[in-house]
Design a protein around this motif. Sequence first.
Motif, PDB file in Angstrom:
ATOM      1  N   GLY A   1       0.808  -1.216   0.000  1.00 18.63           N
ATOM      2  CA  GLY A   1       0.000   0.000   0.000  1.00 18.63           C
ATOM      3  C   GLY A   1       0.838   1.260   0.000  1.00 18.63           C
ATOM      4  N   GLU A   2       1.902   1.233   0.783  1.00 18.99           N
ATOM      5  CA  GLU A   2       2.752   2.420   0.893  1.00 18.99           C
ATOM      6  C   GLU A   2       3.576   2.668  -0.364  1.00 18.99           C
ATOM      7  OE1 GLU A   2       4.786   1.377   4.449  1.00 18.99           O
ATOM      8  OE2 GLU A   2       3.067   1.864   5.742  1.00 18.99           O
ATOM      9  N   THR A   3       3.688   1.662  -1.231  1.00 16.78           N
ATOM     10  CA  THR A   3       4.383   1.855  -2.505  1.00 16.78           C
ATOM     11  C   THR A   3       3.637   2.837  -3.393  1.00 16.78           C
ATOM     12  OG1 THR A   3       5.278  -0.391  -2.436  1.00 16.78           O
ATOM     13  CG2 THR A   3       5.239   0.685  -4.584  1.00 16.78           C
ATOM     14  N   LEU A   4       2.293   2.805  -3.347  1.00 18.56           N
ATOM     15  CA  LEU A   4       1.493   3.656  -4.234  1.00 18.56           C
ATOM     16  C   LEU A   4       0.788   4.798  -3.521  1.00 18.56           C
ATOM     17  CD1 LEU A   4      -0.089   1.010  -6.654  1.00 18.56           C
ATOM     18  CD2 LEU A   4       1.961   2.388  -6.968  1.00 18.56           C
ATOM     19  N   LEU A   5       0.577   4.697  -2.230  1.00 21.70           N
ATOM     20  CA  LEU A   5      -0.093   5.774  -1.487  1.00 21.70           C
ATOM     21  C   LEU A   5       0.932   6.567  -0.694  1.00 21.70           C
ATOM     22  CD1 LEU A   5      -3.362   4.058  -0.166  1.00 21.70           C
ATOM     23  CD2 LEU A   5      -2.919   5.158  -2.363  1.00 21.70           C
ATOM     24  N   ARG A   6       1.054   7.834  -0.993  1.00 15.16           N
ATOM     25  CA  ARG A   6       2.073   8.669  -0.356  1.00 15.16           C
ATOM     26  C   ARG A   6       1.483   9.646   0.663  1.00 15.16           C
ATOM     27  NH1 ARG A   6       6.428   8.042  -3.953  1.00 15.16           N
ATOM     28  NH2 ARG A   6       6.166   5.907  -4.755  1.00 15.16           N
ATOM     29  N   ARG A   7       0.271  10.125   0.426  1.00 16.61           N
ATOM     30  CA  ARG A   7      -0.332  11.115   1.331  1.00 16.61           C
ATOM     31  C   ARG A   7      -1.147  10.465   2.441  1.00 16.61           C
ATOM     32  NH1 ARG A   7      -3.005  15.668  -2.702  1.00 16.61           N
ATOM     33  NH2 ARG A   7      -2.117  14.901  -4.635  1.00 16.61           N
ATOM     34  N   VAL A   8      -1.654   9.272   2.171  1.00 16.11           N
ATOM     35  CA  VAL A   8      -2.634   8.659   3.064  1.00 16.11           C
ATOM     36  C   VAL A   8      -2.051   7.407   3.699  1.00 16.11           C
ATOM     37  CG1 VAL A   8      -4.949   7.667   3.177  1.00 16.11           C
ATOM     38  CG2 VAL A   8      -4.476   9.535   1.586  1.00 16.11           C
ATOM     39  N   PRO A   9      -2.173   7.246   5.011  1.00 11.66           N
ATOM     40  CA  PRO A   9      -1.660   6.027   5.658  1.00 11.66           C
ATOM     41  C   PRO A   9      -2.493   4.807   5.286  1.00 11.66           C
ATOM     42  CG  PRO A   9      -2.888   7.343   7.235  1.00 11.66           C
ATOM     43  CD  PRO A   9      -2.789   8.174   5.986  1.00 11.66           C
ATOM     44  N   VAL A  10      -1.857   3.657   5.351  1.00 15.16           N
ATOM     45  CA  VAL A  10      -2.516   2.393   5.038  1.00 15.16           C
ATOM     46  C   VAL A  10      -2.722   1.625   6.331  1.00 15.16           C
ATOM     47  CG1 VAL A  10      -2.334   0.229   3.748  1.00 15.16           C
ATOM     48  CG2 VAL A  10      -1.403   2.350   2.781  1.00 15.16           C
ATOM     49  N   GLU A  11      -3.882   1.003   6.469  1.00 14.90           N
ATOM     50  CA  GLU A  11      -4.161   0.174   7.641  1.00 14.90           C
ATOM     51  C   GLU A  11      -4.581  -1.220   7.200  1.00 14.90           C
ATOM     52  OE1 GLU A  11      -6.847   1.717  10.516  1.00 14.90           O
ATOM     53  OE2 GLU A  11      -5.768   3.614  10.769  1.00 14.90           O
ATOM     54  N   VAL A  12      -4.126  -2.220   7.961  1.00  7.89           N
ATOM     55  CA  VAL A  12      -4.435  -3.618   7.666  1.00  7.89           C
ATOM     56  C   VAL A  12      -4.997  -4.266   8.922  1.00  7.89           C
ATOM     57  CG1 VAL A  12      -3.467  -5.866   7.044  1.00  7.89           C
ATOM     58  CG2 VAL A  12      -2.654  -3.798   5.886  1.00  7.89           C
ATOM     59  N   GLU A  13      -6.096  -4.982   8.770  1.00  7.35           N
ATOM     60  CA  GLU A  13      -6.708  -5.701   9.888  1.00  7.35           C
ATOM     61  C   GLU A  13      -6.455  -7.198   9.709  1.00  7.35           C
ATOM     62  OE1 GLU A  13     -10.739  -4.496   9.527  1.00  7.35           O
ATOM     63  OE2 GLU A  13     -10.374  -2.452  10.286  1.00  7.35           O
ATOM     64  N   VAL A  14      -5.964  -7.848  10.764  1.00  7.38           N
ATOM     65  CA  VAL A  14      -5.571  -9.259  10.684  1.00  7.38           C
ATOM     66  C   VAL A  14      -6.261 -10.054  11.785  1.00  7.38           C
ATOM     67  CG1 VAL A  14      -3.643 -10.876  10.621  1.00  7.38           C
ATOM     68  CG2 VAL A  14      -3.322  -8.551   9.779  1.00  7.38           C
ATOM     69  N   ALA A  15      -6.728 -11.240  11.431  1.00  9.73           N
ATOM     70  CA  ALA A  15      -7.325 -12.148  12.413  1.00  9.73           C
ATOM     71  C   ALA A  15      -6.790 -13.557  12.174  1.00  9.73           C
ATOM     72  CB  ALA A  15      -8.852 -12.131  12.290  1.00  9.73           C
ATOM     73  N   ILE A  16      -6.810 -14.358  13.229  1.00  9.51           N
ATOM     74  CA  ILE A  16      -6.381 -15.757  13.138  1.00  9.51           C
ATOM     75  C   ILE A  16      -7.560 -16.630  13.545  1.00  9.51           C
ATOM     76  CG2 ILE A  16      -4.798 -17.498  14.056  1.00  9.51           C
ATOM     77  CD1 ILE A  16      -2.805 -15.215  14.589  1.00  9.51           C
ATOM     78  N   SER A  17      -7.880 -17.629  12.730  1.00 10.06           N
ATOM     79  CA  SER A  17      -9.075 -18.432  12.983  1.00 10.06           C
ATOM     80  C   SER A  17      -8.943 -19.798  12.309  1.00 10.06           C
ATOM     81  CB  SER A  17     -10.317 -17.709  12.436  1.00 10.06           C
ATOM     82  OG  SER A  17     -11.462 -18.533  12.491  1.00 10.06           O
ATOM     83  N   PRO A  18      -9.579 -20.828  12.866  1.00 10.48           N
ATOM     84  CA  PRO A  18      -9.600 -22.134  12.184  1.00 10.48           C
ATOM     85  C   PRO A  18     -10.554 -22.151  10.993  1.00 10.48           C
ATOM     86  CG  PRO A  18     -10.857 -22.245  14.219  1.00 10.48           C
ATOM     87  CD  PRO A  18     -10.216 -20.893  14.199  1.00 10.48           C
ATOM     88  N   GLU A  19     -11.396 -21.106  10.902  1.00 11.72           N
ATOM     89  CA  GLU A  19     -12.369 -20.998   9.818  1.00 11.72           C
ATOM     90  C   GLU A  19     -12.184 -19.657   9.112  1.00 11.72           C
ATOM     91  OE1 GLU A  19     -15.796 -20.983  12.223  1.00 11.72           O
ATOM     92  OE2 GLU A  19     -15.759 -23.131  12.663  1.00 11.72           O
ATOM     93  N   TRP A  20     -12.759 -19.547   7.937  1.00 12.86           N
ATOM     94  CA  TRP A  20     -12.649 -18.295   7.179  1.00 12.86           C
ATOM     95  C   TRP A  20     -13.685 -17.288   7.697  1.00 12.86           C
ATOM     96  CZ3 TRP A  20     -14.454 -17.567   1.436  1.00 12.86           C
ATOM     97  CH2 TRP A  20     -14.164 -16.262   1.022  1.00 12.86           C
ATOM     98  N   ARG A  21     -13.452 -16.812   8.890  1.00 12.78           N
ATOM     99  CA  ARG A  21     -14.266 -15.737   9.450  1.00 12.78           C
ATOM    100  C   ARG A  21     -13.487 -15.096  10.577  1.00 12.78           C
ATOM    101  NH1 ARG A  21     -19.157 -18.342  13.086  1.00 12.78           N
ATOM    102  NH2 ARG A  21     -17.931 -19.894  14.204  1.00 12.78           N
ATOM    103  N   LYS A  22     -13.744 -13.839  10.787  1.00 13.05           N
ATOM    104  CA  LYS A  22     -13.009 -13.109  11.825  1.00 13.05           C
ATOM    105  C   LYS A  22     -13.758 -13.162  13.143  1.00 13.05           C
ATOM    106  CE  LYS A  22     -10.703  -9.955   8.655  1.00 13.05           C
ATOM    107  NZ  LYS A  22     -10.436  -8.562   8.278  1.00 13.05           N
TER     108      LYS A  22
END
Length: 580
Positions: A559-580
């Motif tokens: 994200g930071e490679t292409l966005l210079r003015r705006v910060p990038v945020e990433v949300e991460v979760a760990i689960s045995p299933e595909w849901r947060k």
Amino acid sequence: MEATGYRLIADEGELREAAARVSAAEYVGLDVETTALSPLDGRLRLLQLATPGGTFVVDLFGVGSLEPLRGVLEGGPVKVAHNSKFEYSFLKHECGIAVSPIFDTMLTSQLIAGGERGLSHSLEEVVRRYLGRELDKTVRAEDWSGDLSRRQLEYAARDAAVLLPLHGKLRRVLREEKLEYVARIEFAAVPSLAEMELAGIRLDRRRWRELERVVRERRDRVARELEAQLPQPEGVLPLEGLGPGINLNSPGQVIEAFRALGLDLPDTREWTLMRVDHPAAKLLLEYRELQKKLGTYLETYPDYIHPGTGRIHASFAQCRVPTGRLACSHPNIQQIPHEDEFRSCFVAGEGYLFVIADYSQIELRILAEVSGDEGFVRAFRQGEDLHRVTAATMFGVPMEEVTGEQRSAAKRINFGLAYGRGAQSLSAQLGTDEERARELIDEYFASYPKVQRYLQGAAEKALRQRTLRTLSGRVRKFGDTSGLDRKARSALRREAMNFPIQGSSADIAKLAMIHMRRELEGLDARLVNSIHDEFVVECREEIAGEVAERVRRSMLRAGETLLRRVPVEVEVAISPEWRK
């Protein structure tokens, strides 16, 4: 080389000699012939490597192992291939060889076309378009598992040899069109996509069948309720358990049924029904949604579970759509409904967990970046709730007094305008009339004037200059716009407003996949699904925390490679299933 321009390699000694010759080339045409279209169902039969001095055709049934070629295929010359994901997948699955570096002539043709409709990007069409040659592909359908004819060998050699002059022509066009950077992104993303397809994702068949039963019961209940609301057409009896007697896929019958209720509908589209204040309209929408879930997902997806792996191995296309977003088929696991009851059916293997990561409001951040609107940029830089900020500004209330309804309206407008939606579409989403939706849009643009200038400017540029670009330089070509009627012109304007935003999001997602693959190298972890700005990685339980951090780092870097003015945020979760 033989008179026909190729040399058949059938033993290890000849293969070592060929490897030495090929390694001296700068560019090598790469092609394969296989016994099936998937490496999970078939085998490599031939590997063709074309150099300026001639072409080597390697019979894998004869040589057995490609180990002498590993150094050439995993490094050294640039491998030129058409649809390189196919070659990469077979070589990776069968030989453990990760082909690199790559130049893909199919992806290049698609990038240059810029979304122009009606163009084929098959090898024969691309060769005809750029080299003025005809390729005979009739041999392709023959059996490649037994003794091969001279005709088959010559066909295989020609397909590899033509890639070198094609590469020379396409490389010049890429440079002229200023598409070299985005092409490098696409080429580098090929291994990530190929390996994701090979990994597959596990579907819990028992849970899925139980969900199918539950959804079918819901559909039948809604059908009975809808049947009680709608008058039956003359001479038609309702079929028990199959819903109303009218054909719900027939706009004419639905319109006639609603007319009998005193409601005149111009059409039966979703946004029309959403604005109808009658229980039948709401039930019809619910019925259609449940029927779609059954027919599109629940009844069909178990058929895609591979008998050998017990997993679904969907197919991903990189440049099939103009924005560069991944397209998925057989089946489309990107469009699984968001509800937990669906996603929880996709599970990690025994002893493994999913790391699920997605970008926070990436398309709105891109809109802030490209528009430069101070209010938008400031909200992201200060880590504020953009939807609440937007609602406070639009409705003229303090942030702490914004109601849930006001925030929801602001959220729909934030995303709706980024997709080029107008008052009609937004009114349906907001549950209001078009006049009020137009007022809200005006208030929104009064709050973010640079956003309006950017979106209108993008639309005018598409009409005037007929091209637009994303932050990476990906191009969209709109062709001749002079003869468009009002409806087509409006559709083009909407597409133009959205293309740089959605296209830049696709660029960032592919950069993230590239970085992720490198970050996860050597770990028991692999990407198993990509849903535009969301990624699902399957890894051993004991390294899930480390993998989560590496995935986050990869996505932030992209994200930071292409966005210079705006910060990038990433949300991460760990689960045995595909849901947060």
